[in-house]
Write a protein that holds these residues in place. Structure first.
Motif, PDB file in Angstrom:
ATOM      1  N   GLU A 181      -2.780  -4.097   1.998  1.00 58.90           N
ATOM      2  CA  GLU A 181      -2.245  -3.235   0.930  1.00 58.90           C
ATOM      3  C   GLU A 181      -2.616  -3.335  -0.406  1.00 58.90           C
ATOM      4  OE1 GLU A 181       2.474  -4.245   2.596  1.00 58.90           O
ATOM      5  OE2 GLU A 181       1.404  -5.900   1.624  1.00 58.90           O
ATOM      6  N   PHE A 182      -3.527  -4.691  -0.717  1.00 56.43           N
ATOM      7  CA  PHE A 182      -4.328  -4.662  -1.883  1.00 56.43           C
ATOM      8  C   PHE A 182      -5.050  -3.572  -2.235  1.00 56.43           C
ATOM      9  CE2 PHE A 182      -7.573  -6.723  -4.504  1.00 56.43           C
ATOM     10  CZ  PHE A 182      -6.943  -6.912  -5.610  1.00 56.43           C
ATOM     11  N   TYR A 183      -5.958  -3.618  -1.097  1.00 53.08           N
ATOM     12  CA  TYR A 183      -7.296  -2.913  -1.200  1.00 53.08           C
ATOM     13  C   TYR A 183      -6.908  -1.250  -1.273  1.00 53.08           C
ATOM     14  CZ  TYR A 183      -9.875  -6.894  -0.811  1.00 53.08           C
ATOM     15  OH  TYR A 183     -10.457  -7.986  -1.061  1.00 53.08           O
ATOM     16  N   ALA A 184      -5.782  -0.923  -0.543  1.00 53.11           N
ATOM     17  CA  ALA A 184      -5.227   0.324  -0.645  1.00 53.11           C
ATOM     18  C   ALA A 184      -4.879   0.594  -1.960  1.00 53.11           C
ATOM     19  CB  ALA A 184      -4.007   0.630   0.343  1.00 53.11           C
ATOM     20  N   CYS A 186      -6.138  -0.721  -4.731  1.00 51.23           N
ATOM     21  CA  CYS A 186      -7.276  -0.354  -5.568  1.00 51.23           C
ATOM     22  C   CYS A 186      -7.801   0.856  -5.317  1.00 51.23           C
ATOM     23  CB  CYS A 186      -8.366  -1.781  -4.866  1.00 51.23           C
ATOM     24  SG  CYS A 186      -8.105  -3.275  -5.277  1.00 51.23           S
ATOM     25  N   GLU A 187      -7.890   1.290  -4.188  1.00 50.32           N
ATOM     26  CA  GLU A 187      -8.350   2.829  -4.211  1.00 50.32           C
ATOM     27  C   GLU A 187      -7.520   3.879  -4.774  1.00 50.32           C
ATOM     28  OE1 GLU A 187     -10.732   4.467  -2.472  1.00 50.32           O
ATOM     29  OE2 GLU A 187     -11.765   2.442  -2.767  1.00 50.32           O
ATOM     30  N   ARG A 188      -6.108   3.527  -4.685  1.00 49.32           N
ATOM     31  CA  ARG A 188      -5.189   4.489  -5.331  1.00 49.32           C
ATOM     32  C   ARG A 188      -5.651   4.539  -7.118  1.00 49.32           C
ATOM     33  NH1 ARG A 188      -1.557   3.080  -1.582  1.00 49.32           N
ATOM     34  NH2 ARG A 188      -0.648   1.323  -2.773  1.00 49.32           N
ATOM     35  N   LEU A 189      -5.819   3.442  -7.315  1.00 48.37           N
ATOM     36  CA  LEU A 189      -6.081   3.172  -9.060  1.00 48.37           C
ATOM     37  C   LEU A 189      -7.403   3.737  -9.245  1.00 48.37           C
ATOM     38  CD1 LEU A 189      -4.908  -0.477  -9.809  1.00 48.37           C
ATOM     39  CD2 LEU A 189      -3.872   1.877 -10.715  1.00 48.37           C
ATOM     40  N   LYS A 190      -8.392   3.498  -8.435  1.00 51.46           N
ATOM     41  CA  LYS A 190      -9.934   4.242  -8.717  1.00 51.46           C
ATOM     42  C   LYS A 190      -9.622   5.695  -8.535  1.00 51.46           C
ATOM     43  CE  LYS A 190     -13.281   2.059  -6.397  1.00 51.46           C
ATOM     44  NZ  LYS A 190     -14.107   1.670  -5.271  1.00 51.46           N
ATOM     45  N   ASN A 191      -8.964   6.360  -7.672  1.00 52.52           N
ATOM     46  CA  ASN A 191      -8.984   7.723  -7.557  1.00 52.52           C
ATOM     47  C   ASN A 191      -8.050   8.240  -8.627  1.00 52.52           C
ATOM     48  OD1 ASN A 191      -9.995   7.716  -5.158  1.00 52.52           O
ATOM     49  ND2 ASN A 191      -8.636   7.719  -4.117  1.00 52.52           N
ATOM     50  N   GLN A 192      -7.226   7.611  -9.441  1.00 49.43           N
ATOM     51  CA  GLN A 192      -6.601   8.011 -10.877  1.00 49.43           C
ATOM     52  C   GLN A 192      -7.509   8.183 -11.859  1.00 49.43           C
ATOM     53  OE1 GLN A 192      -3.205   5.444 -11.647  1.00 49.43           O
ATOM     54  NE2 GLN A 192      -2.022   6.106  -9.638  1.00 49.43           N
ATOM     55  N   GLU A 193      -8.852   7.515 -12.026  1.00 48.58           N
ATOM     56  CA  GLU A 193      -9.502   7.594 -13.044  1.00 48.58           C
ATOM     57  C   GLU A 193     -10.183   8.941 -13.074  1.00 48.58           C
ATOM     58  OE1 GLU A 193     -12.109   4.418 -12.509  1.00 48.58           O
ATOM     59  OE2 GLU A 193     -10.372   2.837 -12.879  1.00 48.58           O
TER      60      GLU A 193
END
Length: 193
Positions: A181-184, A186-193
């Protein structure tokens, strides 16, 4: 009539200046906030893994104060913070400390290797979180979560304008998540940038 217009204009400008000073003052006091706090609990694989993790860490409580030294009685607790910079200047979040008030079960804290830098109005996951080794003993999952939620972190920070300030972060609203859940997230935040 002209005097009344001048007074109204003067009062309006005074209110505008007061509002700017108030908002600016707030950003001096608290330039960043932790939007979300993610907490992950992991068991140790074996005694060797446990002892290897004890090395090069800041010792908060010596192992001798606990009823056991068996790796099954300890857990690794990782705390990651999602930060929001509320200001137009850069904020540097330094390595903080776990305050002693409720930390009797915390054995060690790893020193943060990478400090988090937040640029103007940035919303991101911290570069390096807090990694603790905690004594679990016979605590149930819910009892352990309650102990972790009682912890407080003193988070030092500095900005382009000033340094040597700190804020207290209470883990009462921490979100317990699995590694997946944590790494998912992280991916969502990275894709928002």
């Amino acid at each position: 009539m002209k005097k009344q217009k001048k007074n109204k204009l003067f009062k309006s400008l005074a209110l505008l200046v007061a509002a700017v000073v108030f908002v600016g003052g707030l950003s001096f006091v608290r330039p960043a906030r932790a939007d979300k706090i993610y907490i992950r609990i992991s068991p140790f694989q074996d005694q060797t893994h446990f002892e290897a993790n004890l090395l090069n860490q800041q010792i908060l409580h010596d192992l001798n104060v606990f009823a056991s030294r068996d790796y099954r009685d300890f857990v690794s607790v990782n705390i990651s913070l999602e930060w929001q910079n509320l200001t137009p200047w850069t904020v540097l979040l330094e390595d903080g400390e776990i305050l002693e008030d409720a930390a009797a079960f915390v054995v060690t804290k790893r020193r943060q290797e990478k400090l988090t830098t937040l640029y103007a109005y940035e919303h991101t996951l911290g570069t390096d979180g807090y990694s603790l080794i905690c004594y679990r003993g016979s605590c149930s999952d819910s009892e352990l979560e309650e102990k972790i939620r009682a912890l407080t972190i003193r988070q030092p920070y500095e900005t382009d304008l000033f340094s040597f300030f700190s804020m207290k972060l209470r883990l009462t609203d921490g979100i317990f998540v699995s590694d997946e859940e944590f790494y998912a997230q992280c991916e969502r935040l990275k894709n928002q940038e």
